[in-house]
Design an enzyme around this catalytic site. Sequence first.
Site, PDB file in Angstrom:
ATOM      1  N   SER A  50       0.704  -1.027  -0.156  1.00  0.00           N
ATOM      2  CA  SER A  50       0.462  -0.115   0.158  1.00  0.00           C
ATOM      3  C   SER A  50       0.995   1.396   0.078  1.00  0.00           C
ATOM      4  CB  SER A  50      -1.339   0.090   1.213  1.00  0.00           C
ATOM      5  OG  SER A  50      -0.117  -0.227   2.643  1.00  0.00           O
ATOM      6  N   ASN A 137      -1.806  -2.361  13.193  1.00  0.00           N
ATOM      7  CA  ASN A 137      -3.125  -2.147  13.259  1.00  0.00           C
ATOM      8  C   ASN A 137      -3.849  -1.138  14.147  1.00  0.00           C
ATOM      9  OD1 ASN A 137      -2.822  -4.611  11.588  1.00  0.00           O
ATOM     10  ND2 ASN A 137      -4.291  -5.807  13.190  1.00  0.00           N
ATOM     11  N   THR A 182     -40.311  25.701  -9.890  1.00  0.00           N
ATOM     12  CA  THR A 182     -40.699  24.653  -9.561  1.00  0.00           C
ATOM     13  C   THR A 182     -41.120  23.278 -11.036  1.00  0.00           C
ATOM     14  OG1 THR A 182     -42.969  24.704  -8.874  1.00  0.00           O
ATOM     15  CG2 THR A 182     -41.657  24.736  -7.169  1.00  0.00           C
ATOM     16  N   HIS A 183     -40.447  22.344 -10.824  1.00  0.00           N
ATOM     17  CA  HIS A 183     -40.311  21.420 -12.009  1.00  0.00           C
ATOM     18  C   HIS A 183     -39.622  21.586 -12.293  1.00  0.00           C
ATOM     19  CE1 HIS A 183     -43.903  19.737  -9.559  1.00  0.00           C
ATOM     20  NE2 HIS A 183     -43.734  20.798 -10.005  1.00  0.00           N
ATOM     21  N   SER A 304     -13.673  25.948 -26.816  1.00  0.00           N
ATOM     22  CA  SER A 304     -14.213  24.885 -27.811  1.00  0.00           C
ATOM     23  C   SER A 304     -12.986  25.296 -28.722  1.00  0.00           C
ATOM     24  CB  SER A 304     -15.306  24.901 -28.271  1.00  0.00           C
ATOM     25  OG  SER A 304     -14.821  24.268 -30.062  1.00  0.00           O
ATOM     26  N   LYS A 310     -17.567  29.820 -28.993  1.00  0.00           N
ATOM     27  CA  LYS A 310     -17.520  28.706 -27.924  1.00  0.00           C
ATOM     28  C   LYS A 310     -17.497  29.410 -26.188  1.00  0.00           C
ATOM     29  CE  LYS A 310     -19.308  24.650 -27.404  1.00  0.00           C
ATOM     30  NZ  LYS A 310     -21.077  24.262 -26.884  1.00  0.00           N
ATOM     31  N   ASN A 312     -17.388  27.777 -22.701  1.00  0.00           N
ATOM     32  CA  ASN A 312     -18.178  26.208 -21.724  1.00  0.00           C
ATOM     33  C   ASN A 312     -17.999  26.537 -20.679  1.00  0.00           C
ATOM     34  OD1 ASN A 312     -18.886  25.616 -24.314  1.00  0.00           O
ATOM     35  ND2 ASN A 312     -16.874  24.436 -24.173  1.00  0.00           N
ATOM     36  N   GLU A 317     -19.238  21.657 -15.272  1.00  0.00           N
ATOM     37  CA  GLU A 317     -19.814  20.398 -15.384  1.00  0.00           C
ATOM     38  C   GLU A 317     -18.922  19.504 -14.658  1.00  0.00           C
ATOM     39  OE1 GLU A 317     -20.272  20.387 -19.659  1.00  0.00           O
ATOM     40  OE2 GLU A 317     -18.509  22.075 -19.893  1.00  0.00           O
ATOM     41  N   TYR A 344      -9.192  -6.998  12.927  1.00  0.00           N
ATOM     42  CA  TYR A 344      -8.697  -6.013  11.836  1.00  0.00           C
ATOM     43  C   TYR A 344      -8.623  -7.566  10.405  1.00  0.00           C
ATOM     44  CZ  TYR A 344      -5.334  -4.341   8.527  1.00  0.00           C
ATOM     45  OH  TYR A 344      -4.568  -4.050   7.140  1.00  0.00           O
ATOM     46  N   GLN A 349      -7.647  -2.354   4.549  1.00  0.00           N
ATOM     47  CA  GLN A 349      -6.285  -1.443   3.456  1.00  0.00           C
ATOM     48  C   GLN A 349      -7.281  -0.599   2.307  1.00  0.00           C
ATOM     49  OE1 GLN A 349      -2.515  -3.024   3.039  1.00  0.00           O
ATOM     50  NE2 GLN A 349      -3.069  -2.511   0.405  1.00  0.00           N
ATOM     51  N   LYS A 352      -8.510   3.369   1.681  1.00  0.00           N
ATOM     52  CA  LYS A 352      -7.639   4.822   2.027  1.00  0.00           C
ATOM     53  C   LYS A 352      -7.854   5.297   0.851  1.00  0.00           C
ATOM     54  CE  LYS A 352      -4.472   2.723   4.714  1.00  0.00           C
ATOM     55  NZ  LYS A 352      -5.091   1.830   5.103  1.00  0.00           N
TER      56      LYS A 352
END
Length: 487
Positions: A50, A137, A182-183, A304, A310, A312, A317, A344, A349, A352
């Site tokens: 690790s 541990n 709303t909606h 772009s 463009k 963006n 996003e 343990y 592990q 992480k």
Amino acid sequence: VRGAKCEVRGARSEGEAGRTTMKARRKGHKPWGGRFAQATDPLVETYTASIQFDRRLYRYDIQGSVAHARMLAKCGLLAKAEADKIVTGLHEIVGEIERGEFRFDPSSEDIHMAIEGRLIEKVGEAGAKLHTGRSRNDQVVLDLRLYLREEIGLVRRLVAGLQRALIGQAESHLDLIMPGYTHLQRAQPVLLAHHLMAYVEMLERDRARLTDALVRVNVMPLGSGALSGVGLPIDRRFVARALQFRSLSANSLDAVSDRDFVIESLAAFALLMAHLSRLAEEIVLWASSEFGFIELPDAFATGSSMMPQKKNPDVAELTRAKTGRVFGALVALLTVVKGLPLSYNRDLQEDKEPLFDSVETVKAALSAMAPLVGGLAFHRDRMRKAAQDGFLNATDMADYLVLKGVPFRQAHEIVGRVVRRCLSKRCRIEELSLKELQTRFSGLFDQDVFAYIAVEACVDRRRATGGTATATVKKAIGTAKTRLRSG
Ligand code: ARG
């Protein structure tokens, strides 16, 4: 591999403790190698290591080891001189790592063994005593708790930064009325400031959740040993005080296998990202020509490579999309602990990488979103016009009749017919004549209806706590600022 095997055998044949210590640093030999006749297969070494990712815990690992060594000395398990040697060695190792001189060898398995190995190389036998009364541990949980405690603090500060950016925009546009939806259909007029303050509230809950998670992160696990506690006369409180922990873990089996504090933090991060994603989505929508409510700051927009015109909203996003990584991390960790027997297990592990990735993702998203929000320019006229169109004052017109004694259901029906009439005449409600209102719809309409249904009046009437009236929003802003000041 063959060479490594010989070295392992060599190490085993050395009887004396001191010489074994020296051999322990020979390449490929493991601190746990005593029991093994054969060297680890390189595939297993790679699969189980690790160190590639837990190396980021080095500072916390060393912080924990310093406190542990001091405690051992205080309890007579180490000589004072030995503890001093260890602490000096550990501080030197921090320097080596930060200067990029430290060799992160995959055969070291993890950061805990890598640092301990280097310490032994540097200070010899004293270093070999550091792991007295400690297991990886409980050590790894300690490191993770120290790490998360610090990172949660940073995330909380970044959330506050985004809140400040939203509040700043709210304060500069206290008079700007826009459609509330709303909606995703125009519904009633609201202040832009009220809309922005909705996100401040969401983020406030995120900060509160993080503070709450911190209570359970801030628990000191060292002294749990591998699983059953420590048989040597140690002092857990001493370590807790040195590392500024609020409490000690109460059960050693639980302490080494508990990752609830990671999962809770991930859950708080996930919800925070969901909120950022909603904000991001609105920025994307509002920046479209169809809405045309905002202009993105140039420095926080992208172009772009093909279409020259463009501009963006990539920052928004990406924030919307990165949310998935954090949700994924939460599900990954829940899945890791589900069905794990005590105590343990190496499965743990796997906590992480998802945690580290989530922390980095959340911090990056907050860091980018705050200046993006702060730099938005609002197209006042478009927003204002959008609030005039769409019969946003229809509810208030019904309320007008209610105040004259008409049951709400009937008032609703009457105004519904008014709206239908306006649709066929292609006009706004306030463009109908009083005469038409009285003769076609209700004799209760009076000249004062026009003032009553003006969008400003609709907004400023909503004075009850939590509403969009200017005075109420001003108060909400004041409250939010006070909350931020008090941390
Ligand atoms: N690298 C391990 C982890 O992250 C440290 C604990 C290993 N303990 C063990 N007995 N193998 O969980």
